[in-house]
Scaffold this motif. Structure first.
Motif, mmCIF file in Angstrom:
data_model
loop_
_atom_site.group_PDB
_atom_site.id
_atom_site.type_symbol
_atom_site.label_atom_id
_atom_site.label_comp_id
_atom_site.label_asym_id
_atom_site.label_seq_id
_atom_site.Cartn_x
_atom_site.Cartn_y
_atom_site.Cartn_z
ATOM 1 N N LEU A 17 0.814 -1.214 0.000
ATOM 2 C CA LEU A 17 0.000 0.000 0.000
ATOM 3 C C LEU A 17 0.853 1.271 0.000
ATOM 4 O O LEU A 17 0.511 2.246 -0.660
ATOM 5 C CB LEU A 17 -0.937 0.026 1.209
ATOM 6 N N ALA A 18 1.938 1.229 0.774
ATOM 7 C CA ALA A 18 2.795 2.410 0.871
ATOM 8 C C ALA A 18 4.181 2.005 1.331
ATOM 9 O O ALA A 18 4.379 0.911 1.858
ATOM 10 C CB ALA A 18 2.194 3.434 1.840
ATOM 11 N N CYS A 19 5.125 2.905 1.118
ATOM 12 C CA CYS A 19 6.536 2.660 1.407
ATOM 13 C C CYS A 19 7.095 3.822 2.227
ATOM 14 O O CYS A 19 6.708 4.973 2.004
ATOM 15 C CB CYS A 19 7.273 2.524 0.069
ATOM 16 N N PRO A 20 7.994 3.555 3.164
ATOM 17 C CA PRO A 20 8.555 4.645 3.971
ATOM 18 C C PRO A 20 9.455 5.577 3.177
ATOM 19 O O PRO A 20 9.772 6.676 3.634
ATOM 20 C CB PRO A 20 9.348 3.909 5.058
ATOM 21 N N TYR A 21 9.875 5.161 1.984
ATOM 22 C CA TYR A 21 10.821 5.947 1.189
ATOM 23 C C TYR A 21 10.190 6.665 0.003
ATOM 24 O O TYR A 21 10.603 7.754 -0.361
ATOM 25 C CB TYR A 21 11.959 5.049 0.689
ATOM 26 N N GLN A 22 9.175 6.053 -0.615
ATOM 27 C CA GLN A 22 8.594 6.674 -1.810
ATOM 28 C C GLN A 22 7.127 7.055 -1.647
ATOM 29 O O GLN A 22 6.514 7.589 -2.570
ATOM 30 C CB GLN A 22 8.731 5.750 -3.021
ATOM 31 N N GLY A 23 6.549 6.796 -0.456
ATOM 32 C CA GLY A 23 5.151 7.137 -0.242
ATOM 33 C C GLY A 23 4.219 6.061 -0.768
ATOM 34 O O GLY A 23 4.544 4.878 -0.723
ATOM 35 N N GLU A 24 3.084 6.481 -1.296
ATOM 36 C CA GLU A 24 2.061 5.547 -1.753
ATOM 37 C C GLU A 24 2.580 4.639 -2.863
ATOM 38 O O GLU A 24 3.227 5.093 -3.806
ATOM 39 C CB GLU A 24 0.840 6.324 -2.240
ATOM 40 N N ASP A 42 -9.572 -0.901 -2.495
ATOM 41 C CA ASP A 42 -9.179 -0.735 -3.901
ATOM 42 C C ASP A 42 -8.024 -1.661 -4.280
ATOM 43 O O ASP A 42 -8.029 -2.274 -5.348
ATOM 44 C CB ASP A 42 -8.790 0.718 -4.170
ATOM 45 N N VAL A 43 -7.026 -1.762 -3.396
ATOM 46 C CA VAL A 43 -5.874 -2.631 -3.679
ATOM 47 C C VAL A 43 -6.305 -4.093 -3.723
ATOM 48 O O VAL A 43 -5.924 -4.844 -4.632
ATOM 49 C CB VAL A 43 -4.757 -2.419 -2.631
ATOM 50 N N MET A 44 -7.112 -4.494 -2.756
ATOM 51 C CA MET A 44 -7.559 -5.885 -2.720
ATOM 52 C C MET A 44 -8.421 -6.234 -3.930
ATOM 53 O O MET A 44 -8.292 -7.317 -4.507
ATOM 54 C CB MET A 44 -8.328 -6.162 -1.427
#
Length: 304
Positions: free
Chosen positions: A146-153, A190-192
């Motif tokens: 869903l999201a990443c600590p480095y690049q966001g969503e 939405d992701v699921m």
């Protein structure tokens, strides 16, 4: 509102929950934790990790743990196996299911294992092939779906792409993980829905961290998207060493309290899990992170 009649809970406390503990936890405690969870009725327990002790010293005793547990008929015991050496050790220890993992975020993949998503998935192909050849169940996890600590969503298309790649490798089940716990219900839905357009919903699971207190809402949203498998950790143990500030997995006690309150069957004994959460928290010298577990413990103490 669509709700399933039954949900499978994968208990990840013994592996994902304990792996970041700084002080080494005695092997006997790990064995007892797995045994207690088995007795509580979990259909799947993530019990060990066969990775280099240099990187995850807490999991160095995976073989001893697997050889020491009392296996409950009907429970699948899983282990993380990032490479062939780990797979061979897990196979020798009698594991039922091996887990491979890849990030849906390019930035996370580069920071975590110093390679691209494509390169990371290629590395797992020999493990997948070996698992299939040995008749061992194979599970694939998508971190930072869903999201990443480095690049966001994380782009939804990226999560879908990794899911397709894992499916092509022969994965029996695919975990969609909110590794840093920033997801909210609409985004989870939405992701699921997107992932289940390419993978049978019966083979997709949700793995939610509770960093922002959204995990239970996210599980509900995932159920409405057709997901019936969820990961949780007794007492809310765990976290992500690569995501600063990311707290533990959603607490199993809280998930069970919600599901049972909605009339959804899990086959797991909530009271027993609450006792386990209280016990393992005591072993670690801190309070349980589970609100339901703490409330049940207080009620039991008041009635004593």
């Amino acid at each position: 509102m669509y709700l399933p009649s039954k949900v499978k809970i994968v208990e990840v406390g013994p592996r994902d929950g304990l792996q970041n503990e700084k002080q080494f936890i005695d092997t006997a405690v790990k064995i007892e934790l797995v045994d207690r969870l088995s007795a509580a009725g979990f259909p799947n327990v993530e019990a060990a990790s066969f990775v280099s002790p240099k990187w995850v010293p807490q999991m160095a005793d995976g073989t001893e743990v697997m050889r020491g547990i009392r296996r409950r008929p009907g429970t699948v015991y899983s282990a993380l196996t990032p490479n062939l050496r780990g797979f061979e050790a897990a196979l020798a220890a009698g594991i039922d299911e091996v887990v491979i993992f890849g990030a849906a975020s390019e930035a996370f993949s580069q920071r975590n294992i110093n390679c691209s998503i494509d390169e990371s998935l290629v590395r797992f192909e020999p493990v997948a092939q070996a698992a299939k050849a040995a008749g061992i169940r194979l599970r694939g996890s998508i971190s930072c779906a869903l999201a990443c600590p480095y690049q966001g969503e994380t782009p939804i298309a990226s999560a879908v792409n990794v899911a397709q790649r894992l499916l092509a490798m022969g994965c029996d089940e695919i975990d969609v993980a909110d590794t840093i716990g920033t997801g909210t219900a609409r985004r989870v839905y939405d992701v699921m829905r997107a992932v289940t357009e390419v993978v049978d919903p019966a083979r997709v699971s949700g793995h939610f961290h509770d960093t922002y207190g959204q995990a239970l809402a996210n599980i509900l949203a995932a159920m409405q998207a057709g997901i019936t498998i969820f990961h949780s950790s007794v007492a809310g143990l765990g976290g992500c060493p690569y995501a600063k500030g990311a707290t533990g997995n959603v607490a199993t006690e809280d998930v069970l309290y919600m599901l049972h309150g909605m009339g959804i069957e899990t086959g797991v004994d909530l009271d027993a899990v609450a006792d386990i959460g209280h016990w393992i928290s005591g072993q670690l010298g801190r309070k349980s992170s589970s609100r339901a577990g703490s409330a049940l413990a207080a009620r039991k103490a008041a009635a004593a």
